[in-house]
Scaffold this motif. Structure first.
Motif, PDB file in Angstrom:
ATOM      1  N   ARG A   2       0.713  -1.180  -0.082  1.00  0.00           N
ATOM      2  CA  ARG A   2      -0.172   0.014   0.012  1.00  0.00           C
ATOM      3  C   ARG A   2       0.801   1.211   0.062  1.00  0.00           C
ATOM      4  NH1 ARG A   2      -4.351  -0.020   4.598  1.00  0.00           N
ATOM      5  NH2 ARG A   2      -4.814   2.144   3.455  1.00  0.00           N
ATOM      6  N   ARG A  18      -4.801   8.206   8.583  1.00  0.00           N
ATOM      7  CA  ARG A  18      -5.053   7.792   6.884  1.00  0.00           C
ATOM      8  C   ARG A  18      -3.977   8.304   6.037  1.00  0.00           C
ATOM      9  NH1 ARG A  18     -10.047   6.982   4.948  1.00  0.00           N
ATOM     10  NH2 ARG A  18     -11.770   7.253   6.303  1.00  0.00           N
ATOM     11  N   GLU A  78      -5.887  10.766  -0.488  1.00  0.00           N
ATOM     12  CA  GLU A  78      -5.889   9.820   0.611  1.00  0.00           C
ATOM     13  C   GLU A  78      -5.828   8.356   0.017  1.00  0.00           C
ATOM     14  OE1 GLU A  78      -9.224  10.425   3.609  1.00  0.00           O
ATOM     15  OE2 GLU A  78      -8.329  12.096   4.162  1.00  0.00           O
ATOM     16  N   GLY A 111      -6.696   5.610   2.157  1.00  0.00           N
ATOM     17  CA  GLY A 111      -7.234   4.759   3.240  1.00  0.00           C
ATOM     18  C   GLY A 111      -6.842   4.785   4.452  1.00  0.00           C
TER      19      GLY A 111
END
Length: 249
Positions: free
Chosen positions: A67, A181, A193, A195
């Protein structure tokens, strides 16, 4: 089992619809190539999607690493700074995406700097520079950076890191304290953003593992004092000008 097979399985899992955290093919190739077992003590679980604790630091699970790099969006030729080198794994992934001599990493804990250097050398990423620094201050000697990855939570983007970005650079970090976040921020304040995440807070001097004193408010107090001074300066200037006008009348 062959570590290469375990890496394949790890990345396949990250790309699967069940997790869906990895879509960038370049990041997938990089994570398939980095020998994660060289950075994690327990070879049996090195490729499992779980975190580890080594020398008082949290080694991020592969899904979180994926991520971070999806948000970072590294491109060939980019210069990157990793703030929070830890054991060196994320720096190794970055070195697969750009030239390893363009990867710089800092950590506030001296034992982790030594560990990261050893691990990176053993895994054939000896060209990555790892230095012992206060992460909030960055690495100005090598700035500007096209990308900065801060692997610790902060309420606001550290000012020094923003100042060390190239004009079109991006800083990726977990924003917030308890509720965080993952965000990508540009020097002009534009952000995006990615997540919800959960990271440990950015440490200041005295908080690293083995330190005698712990005072997390040091940096925050310094930042608040700077903001107050800047706000007062504008107000005082207006007041002085107003006084001058009264006297001139």
């Amino acid at each position: 089992m062959d570590p290469a097979v375990l890496r394949e399985d790890m990345v396949d899992g990250l790309e699967s619809p069940a997790k869906g955290v990895l879509a960038d093919e370049d990041v997938a190739v990089a994570m398939r190539d980095v020998p994660r077992h060289e950075f994690v003590d327990d070879e049996r679980t090195a490729y499992a999607d779980r975190e580890h604790e080594i020398l008082g630091t949290r080694v991020l699970p592969p899904s979180i690493v994926a991520r971070l790099f999806e948000a970072l969006a590294l491109e060939d030729g980019d210069s990157v700074l990793i703030v929070g080198a830890g054991v060196g794994y994320t720096a190794a992934v970055a070195a697969e995406l750009v030239d390893e001599t363009d990867v710089h990493a800092v950590d506030i804990a001296r034992p982790l700097v030594a560990e990261a250097r050893t691990n990176l050398e053993r895994a054939s990423y000896g060209g990555v520079l790892v230095d012992r620094r206060d992460g909030a201050e960055g690495l100005p000697e090598y700035a500007p950076f096209d990308r900065i990855l801060l692997e610790a939570a902060a309420v606001d983007a550290p000012r020094a890191l923003l100042e060390q970005l190239a004009p079109d650079g991006r800083l990726v970090f977990p924003r917030g304290s308890r509720r965080q976040r993952l965000v990508s921020v540009s020097p002009d304040g534009e952000d995006r953003e990615f997540g919800v995440v959960s990271f440990d807070p950015l440490l200041v001097e005295g908080e690293q593992s083995g330190a005698v004193e712990r005072n997390r408010t040091t940096r925050e107090d310094r930042e608040r004092a700077r903001r107050r001074a800047e706000s007062r300066t504008g107000w005082e200037q207006e007041w002085i000008e107003w006084d001058d006008r009264v006297e001139s009348n």
